[in-house]
Design a protein around this motif. Sequence first.
Motif, PDB file in Angstrom:
ATOM      1  N   LEU A  40      25.083  15.193  14.605  1.00 47.14           N
ATOM      2  CA  LEU A  40      26.397  15.694  14.217  1.00 47.14           C
ATOM      3  C   LEU A  40      26.421  17.214  14.112  1.00 47.14           C
ATOM      4  N   LYS A  41      27.517  17.793  14.554  1.00 49.73           N
ATOM      5  CA  LYS A  41      27.786  19.206  14.332  1.00 49.73           C
ATOM      6  C   LYS A  41      29.241  19.349  13.922  1.00 49.73           C
ATOM      7  N   VAL A  42      29.508  20.192  12.935  1.00 51.28           N
ATOM      8  CA  VAL A  42      30.871  20.384  12.441  1.00 51.28           C
ATOM      9  C   VAL A  42      31.372  21.770  12.820  1.00 51.28           C
ATOM     10  N   ARG A  43      32.577  21.807  13.355  1.00 48.40           N
ATOM     11  CA  ARG A  43      33.262  23.058  13.665  1.00 48.40           C
ATOM     12  C   ARG A  43      34.536  23.107  12.817  1.00 48.40           C
ATOM     13  N   ASP A  44      34.576  24.000  11.835  1.00 45.26           N
ATOM     14  CA  ASP A  44      35.733  24.157  10.959  1.00 45.26           C
ATOM     15  C   ASP A  44      36.559  25.331  11.479  1.00 45.26           C
ATOM     16  N   VAL A  45      37.669  25.045  12.143  1.00 48.49           N
ATOM     17  CA  VAL A  45      38.442  26.130  12.749  1.00 48.49           C
ATOM     18  C   VAL A  45      39.182  26.960  11.707  1.00 48.49           C
ATOM     19  N   ILE A  46      39.301  26.453  10.490  1.00 47.84           N
ATOM     20  CA  ILE A  46      39.896  27.248   9.415  1.00 47.84           C
ATOM     21  C   ILE A  46      38.895  28.296   8.944  1.00 47.84           C
ATOM     22  N   ALA A  47      37.662  27.873   8.722  1.00 44.43           N
ATOM     23  CA  ALA A  47      36.618  28.819   8.318  1.00 44.43           C
ATOM     24  C   ALA A  47      36.358  29.842   9.414  1.00 44.43           C
ATOM     25  N   ASP A  48      36.476  29.420  10.670  1.00 42.08           N
ATOM     26  CA  ASP A  48      36.282  30.337  11.788  1.00 42.08           C
ATOM     27  C   ASP A  48      37.361  31.406  11.836  1.00 42.08           C
ATOM     28  N   ASP A  49      38.521  31.079  11.272  1.00 46.98           N
ATOM     29  CA  ASP A  49      39.655  32.011  11.264  1.00 46.98           C
ATOM     30  C   ASP A  49      39.972  32.497  12.678  1.00 46.98           C
ATOM     31  N   LEU A  50      40.074  31.550  13.610  1.00 43.64           N
ATOM     32  CA  LEU A  50      40.393  31.908  14.994  1.00 43.64           C
ATOM     33  C   LEU A  50      41.774  32.549  15.069  1.00 43.64           C
ATOM     34  N   PRO A  51      41.872  33.721  15.676  1.00 39.90           N
ATOM     35  CA  PRO A  51      43.196  34.343  15.820  1.00 39.90           C
ATOM     36  C   PRO A  51      43.994  33.656  16.908  1.00 39.90           C
ATOM     37  N   HIS A  52      45.309  33.872  16.888  1.00 40.86           N
ATOM     38  CA  HIS A  52      46.120  33.381  17.993  1.00 40.86           C
ATOM     39  C   HIS A  52      45.667  34.061  19.278  1.00 40.86           C
ATOM     40  N   LEU A  53      45.739  33.337  20.369  1.00 39.34           N
ATOM     41  CA  LEU A  53      45.308  33.887  21.650  1.00 39.34           C
ATOM     42  C   LEU A  53      46.232  35.028  22.057  1.00 39.34           C
ATOM     43  N   GLY A  54      45.639  36.163  22.383  1.00 49.90           N
ATOM     44  CA  GLY A  54      46.405  37.337  22.789  1.00 49.90           C
ATOM     45  C   GLY A  54      46.132  37.733  24.222  1.00 49.90           C
ATOM     46  N   LEU A  55      46.912  38.679  24.712  1.00 54.22           N
ATOM     47  CA  LEU A  55      46.811  39.093  26.104  1.00 54.22           C
ATOM     48  C   LEU A  55      45.446  39.677  26.447  1.00 54.22           C
ATOM     49  N   GLU A  56      44.877  40.467  25.536  1.00 52.56           N
ATOM     50  CA  GLU A  56      43.589  41.092  25.844  1.00 52.56           C
ATOM     51  C   GLU A  56      42.497  40.052  26.023  1.00 52.56           C
ATOM     52  N   GLU A  57      42.496  39.053  25.165  1.00 55.35           N
ATOM     53  CA  GLU A  57      41.480  38.009  25.295  1.00 55.35           C
ATOM     54  C   GLU A  57      41.718  37.171  26.547  1.00 55.35           C
ATOM     55  N   LEU A  58      42.975  36.815  26.782  1.00 58.04           N
ATOM     56  CA  LEU A  58      43.301  36.056  27.980  1.00 58.04           C
ATOM     57  C   LEU A  58      42.891  36.829  29.233  1.00 58.04           C
ATOM     58  N   SER A  59      43.149  38.127  29.238  1.00 59.80           N
ATOM     59  CA  SER A  59      42.817  38.954  30.401  1.00 59.80           C
ATOM     60  C   SER A  59      41.310  39.037  30.627  1.00 59.80           C
ATOM     61  N   SER A  60      40.542  38.944  29.549  1.00 61.20           N
ATOM     62  CA  SER A  60      39.085  39.044  29.694  1.00 61.20           C
ATOM     63  C   SER A  60      38.530  37.895  30.519  1.00 61.20           C
ATOM     64  N   TRP A  61      39.232  36.763  30.536  1.00 61.30           N
ATOM     65  CA  TRP A  61      38.772  35.617  31.313  1.00 61.30           C
ATOM     66  C   TRP A  61      38.996  35.822  32.813  1.00 61.30           C
ATOM     67  N   GLN A  62      39.934  36.713  33.145  1.00 58.63           N
ATOM     68  CA  GLN A  62      40.302  36.906  34.556  1.00 58.63           C
ATOM     69  C   GLN A  62      39.394  37.912  35.264  1.00 58.63           C
ATOM     70  N   VAL A  63      38.513  38.534  34.506  1.00 60.21           N
ATOM     71  CA  VAL A  63      37.632  39.561  35.054  1.00 60.21           C
ATOM     72  C   VAL A  63      36.236  38.963  35.216  1.00 60.21           C
ATOM     73  N   THR A  64      35.565  39.273  36.317  1.00 64.76           N
ATOM     74  CA  THR A  64      34.207  38.781  36.498  1.00 64.76           C
ATOM     75  C   THR A  64      33.302  39.367  35.422  1.00 64.76           C
ATOM     76  N   GLU A  65      32.243  38.642  35.116  1.00 60.42           N
ATOM     77  CA  GLU A  65      31.343  39.072  34.049  1.00 60.42           C
ATOM     78  C   GLU A  65      30.791  40.474  34.311  1.00 60.42           C
ATOM     79  N   GLU A  66      30.526  40.783  35.577  1.00 62.08           N
ATOM     80  CA  GLU A  66      29.970  42.091  35.917  1.00 62.08           C
ATOM     81  C   GLU A  66      30.972  43.219  35.688  1.00 62.08           C
ATOM     82  N   GLU A  67      32.250  42.914  35.800  1.00 62.36           N
ATOM     83  CA  GLU A  67      33.294  43.936  35.696  1.00 62.36           C
ATOM     84  C   GLU A  67      33.861  44.097  34.293  1.00 62.36           C
ATOM     85  N   ARG A  68      33.466  43.220  33.382  1.00 63.72           N
ATOM     86  CA  ARG A  68      34.026  43.272  32.033  1.00 63.72           C
ATOM     87  C   ARG A  68      33.520  44.482  31.254  1.00 63.72           C
ATOM     88  N   THR A  69      34.413  45.015  30.434  1.00 60.73           N
ATOM     89  CA  THR A  69      33.999  46.044  29.493  1.00 60.73           C
ATOM     90  C   THR A  69      33.264  45.362  28.345  1.00 60.73           C
TER      91      THR A  69
END
Length: 204
Positions: A40-69
Amino acid sequence: MTANTRVLVVTSSILGAHGQSLGLAQHFQRVAQQRGDLTLKVRDVIADDLPHLGLEELSSWQVTEEERTAEQRELAARSDALIAEVLDHDVIVLAVPMYNLGIPSQLKAWFDRVLRAGKTFRYTENGPVGLVDGKRAILLGARGGKYAGTAMDSQTPHITHMLGLMGISQLDSVFAEGLNMGEELKETALSDAHQQIEALVASL
């Protein structure tokens, strides 16, 4: 399931120790721990305090790993880690309270990061196709009123479709409902839910 089945339990109650959905998750864990072949492993998303998905994070997925800042690598790593966690487990247990007929926004933030084109699903001419194979999901729902099977239960179809987008079609649901409709009904609902959870754990 095979021996040493790996189970990821995702909790999302903002009520902490008083959350009824958390109580269902904890009962699942207690019963599961009695078996020697479940990890078993527990993931508490409240304790993680995940922010709402924003444009900067979404955009980071569109860039190749080599090109990411450096900032983009850090942002993309959040989604990468959550996806890897899902892929590393055989069973995904979602302990979900109902807030205003929907799921907690923190759980939606988790879904927004694990539902990722090219990683957990892909687009085709015939629509999206899930890339996550061989997983089973269990929904543990706690609700103050009675909604299951009614038009007001927008929560269950939402979760079903999000899991389905990844390719997870095997979903078992346990609902403890009417928890704010009197102590007797609450006790009966929780007792019934606990029995269903025990049966599900036995089936893993």
